[in-house]
Design a protein around this motif. Structure first.
Motif, short mmCIF file in Angstrom:
data_model
loop_
_atom_site.label_atom_id
_atom_site.label_comp_id
_atom_site.label_asym_id
_atom_site.label_seq_id
_atom_site.Cartn_x
_atom_site.Cartn_y
_atom_site.Cartn_z
N MET A 1 0.84 -1.20 0.00
CA MET A 1 0.00 0.00 0.00
C MET A 1 0.87 1.25 0.00
N GLN A 2 1.90 1.25 0.85
CA GLN A 2 2.78 2.40 0.96
C GLN A 2 3.51 2.70 -0.35
N PHE A 3 3.85 1.66 -1.07
CA PHE A 3 4.58 1.83 -2.32
C PHE A 3 3.78 2.67 -3.32
N PHE A 4 2.50 2.34 -3.51
CA PHE A 4 1.69 3.08 -4.46
C PHE A 4 1.29 4.45 -3.93
N ALA A 5 1.17 4.56 -2.62
CA ALA A 5 0.89 5.87 -2.04
C ALA A 5 2.07 6.81 -2.30
N LYS A 6 3.27 6.28 -2.12
CA LYS A 6 4.48 7.08 -2.33
C LYS A 6 4.65 7.46 -3.79
N GLN A 7 4.16 6.59 -4.69
CA GLN A 7 4.25 6.87 -6.12
C GLN A 7 3.21 7.88 -6.59
N GLY A 8 2.32 8.28 -5.67
CA GLY A 8 1.27 9.23 -6.03
C GLY A 8 0.16 8.61 -6.85
#
Length: 429
Positions: free
Chosen positions: A109-116
């Protein structure tokens, strides 16, 4: 200690009504389904779903019908084959995605959040937060401290078996690795496939690696390894593969050509004695057969680590950054965060455990109740390899590497060297 659905907690047919679903589409086709004017009227919410097996697909449809009745909106579910969804999620999110999509808590989840690529749902959490433990909120929070995910259910991984078979053969539950291997050898002489196993999609093999690593080297080392902070050439990692290699002669033949469903069916048909998988293994069993399904915690390798860690992935919902109906999507997430919605889902798919503290557990099956006990008694909860590490590392490096190990279990040094080389390149970003 926090609580999960009334228990202590420290960590997969036809659709009716207005809930529509596509077949096993590729993600480019999926993306095309959500085209249209921005927030067109706010009366329709679209959902990209990886709930592709018949049972969870129907269960989601049931929950979706409840949302439609309560909100007066139309929910359009676009279903994609589970593994295809995971492999192509990045291009899907960067294309023309649906409003909401099914996904996983924690690192992924954090990965895609960080990618915007995801929408901040911190405002949703202000309304639903009281129904979740701090542990669930943490698993839904990005590196920036904002929430991007709403948990729906979770399910532990364990060693599953058919009690009727074990009673007939006189088997007892093994606690240690040596006992586990001894039992596997006995099953083989009894004409059973000792350990059902399928690795065509790659990800099912990750569960076995995770458990051996946590049992042998401890939870902290495992998490650090997944985060790219440890060397894959470390003797601790090689010991994981060496221990795994010792049970490969007892695992299902032709595993690299079998889907997870086919592996689970070997247990369901009483052809195999044990199977390391998630609670969703029950999807391959009829309601009656599920009464003859049980599990035990993955065996101990090092007494210092015991059986303290449990693999229990959390599934739930995120809103895409390109959502056309953000308001409707948030309304859907709020609904999914209710005991009502989680109960509606679990009423059709009893192979998971609800995440809401107020969920009704009185109707839980014995297997669900035991799952809650396993999770509740854990000191540490892992999310699963392809969720505890970067998705690109899990997909492009670990899946082929684990499959290569299964082909050539004596080539551990070369495999570990190759993983480490690719890890350095990927984690430098």
């Amino acid at each position: 200690m926090s609580r999960l659905a009334g228990h202590p907690f420290s960590r997969r047919t036809a659709l009716r009504g207005g809930v529509a679903a596509a077949g096993a589409l590729t993600l480019p086709t999926l993306a095309a389904c959500s085209s249209g004017p921005k927030d067109a009227g706010g009366t329709t919410v679209t959902l990209g779903s990886n709930f592709s097996d018949a049972l969870p697909k129907k269960a989601l449809a049931d929950a979706g019908t409840g949302f439609e009745k309560k909100s007066g909106k139309t929910l359009k579910i676009n279903t994609i084959e589970h593994t295809t969804f995971q492999e192509q999620i990045n291009q899907y999110l960067k294309g023309s995605p649906d409003d909401v999509f099914s996904w996983f808590a924690g690192y992924r989840m954090q990965f895609f959040a960080k990618q915007g690529l995801a929408t901040d749902v911190s405002d949703v959490w202000k309304e639903i937060g009281g129904g979740y433990t701090d542990a669930f909120k943490k698993a839904s929070t990005g590196e920036d401290g904002k929430q991007y995910f709403v948990p729906y259910y979770l399910y532990p991984w364990a060693v599953f078996y058919r009690p009727s078979v074990w009673k007939e053969k006189g088997y007892t539950v093994p606690k240690t690795w040596d006992e586990y291997r001894t039992l596997a050898a006995k099953m083989k002489t009894d004409g059973l496939t000792p350990i059902a196993f399928a690795a065509k999609e790659g990800w099912p093999a990750m569960g076995t690696f995770d458990y051996i690593n946590m049992r042998l080297n401890g939870y902290d080392f495992h998490v650090s390894l997944m985060a790219g902070k440890e060397s894959w050439e470390d003797k601790k990692v090689k010991a994981v593969f060496d221990n795994w290699a010792s049970i490969l002669p007892h695992t299902q033949a032709g595993a690299l050509g079998l889907t997870w469903q086919e592996g689970a069916q070997a247990l369901q048909k009483k052809q195999a004695g044990m199977h390391v998988l998630g609670l969703f293994v029950g999807n391959q069993f009829s309601d009656e057969e599920r009464k003859d399904l049980d599990f035990f915690a993955f065996p101990e390798l090092d007494p210092a680590n015991g059986q303290k860690a449990v693999e229990a992935p959390i599934d739930g919902w995120m809103i895409t950054k390109k959502a056309k109906n953000v308001a409707g999507a948030k309304e859907l997430l709020k609904y999914f965060a209710t005991p009502e919605a989680q109960g509606a889902y679990l009423g059709s798919d009893p192979n998971n455990v609800a995440t809401h503290k107020g969920a009704d557990t009185s109707t839980y099956t014995p297997l669900q109740k035991k799952a809650v006990e396993l999770i509740s008694g854990a000191q540490n909860i892992s999310q699963f390899m392809d969720r505890d590490t970067r998705p690109d590392f899990a997909t492009t490096v670990m899946i082929p590497s684990l499959q290569e190990f299964l082909k050539n279990p004596k080539d551990v040094d070369s495999i570990c060297k190759n993983i480490e080389s690719q890890k350095k390149n990927i984690f430098k970003d």
